[in-house]
Structure formats: structure tokens, C-alpha cells
Design a protein around this motif. Structure first.
Motif: not given
Length: 138
Positions: A98-115
């Protein structure tokens, strides 16, 4: 009779890009990949980047002009390329992108897996994924 092939790992992913030099620089600057070379193969095309030990990204210029756009999710095609990062670093990685100005979309596949999803200069969807220890059950 089924014979198992002695596959060791996923070796590389190849992407068609509009400007290999620009893409080489983007993957180095944003994701920290390093230029790679291979004995007997002159640099470009393909343009080679080392992702991690034994893992590479190959960039090829388009064969024709005008270029066709990256397929959307309603087209039979590769949807994204995923690179693994440590689960514990996900918040730091997201902030750096985000500091580089990129659009970041987060997604949680489960409680202990993040993308985290971003796009490269040509619109290829890049996934950065982190798994907590023990998240895979088989």
C-alpha cells in the motif's frame, strides 16, 4: 496401471507481458525477485527471474500487436499466480504494498490463511499467501 511421475516441485510460471523490461523491473522492485540466467540461454526471451530457490518466473513478450487483455474470471485461463510469504508477515507485506501505491485486496481463506491480491503492470493477478503453522490437515 498407473505410473507416478517423479515430479519434484512446481518449477516456473511463464507470463506474456507487453514490456518485458518494465515487468522485470516491477517484479524486482515490488516483489524482490532477482534476475536469473541459465547456462546456454541468452537473456530474453524468456526473461528470467528467480522467485526463491528452485522457483522462477519467465516473462515473454507478446507474439503480436495489438495485445489482448488478461482474461477475466469468466474465461478458461490461469486465474492468478500465487507466491507464499510467511503468515506472520502478512500485515507488514500489505502495508509495504500500500505504501507503494498499489491497490491491495485482502482475503481470508480461513482463520489462519490470509491472501493479498495485487496486479502487475499488465493486469496479471498476483496472490501473496500466508499459512499459519499446521493449517493443512492433509
Amino acid at each position: 496401471m498407473t505410473t507416478l511421475l517423479p515430479i519434484e516441485a512446481l518449477d516456473h510460471v511463464a507470463l506474456t507481458v507487453s514490456d518485458p523490461d518494465r515487468s522485470m523491473q516491477w517484479y524486482q522492485d515490488v516483489l524482490g525477485f532477482k534476475p536469473a540466467s541459465m547456462e546456454g540461454l541468452k537473456q530474453g526471451p524468456p526473461y528470467l527471474l528467480r522467485v526463491a530457490e528452485g522457483n522462477y518466473l519467465n516473462l515473454f513478450p507478446s507474439d503480436s500487436v495489438p495485445l489482448k487483455s488478461v482474461p477475466d474470471h469468466s474465461t478458461v485461463a490461469m486465474r492468478h499466480v500465487a507466491f507464499r510469504v510467511t503468515y506472520e508477515a502478512m500485515a507488514i507485506v500489505q502495508q509495504a504494498l500500500e505504501d507503494r501505491g498499489l491497490l491491495v485486496t485482502g482475503f481470508d481463506y480461513g482463520p489462519r490463511c490470509r491472501a493479498l491480491f495485487i496486479s502487475d503492470p499488465d493486469g496479471h493477478q498476483i496472490e501473496l499467501i500466508g499459512y499459519a503453522e499446521g493449517v493443512f490437515t492433509s
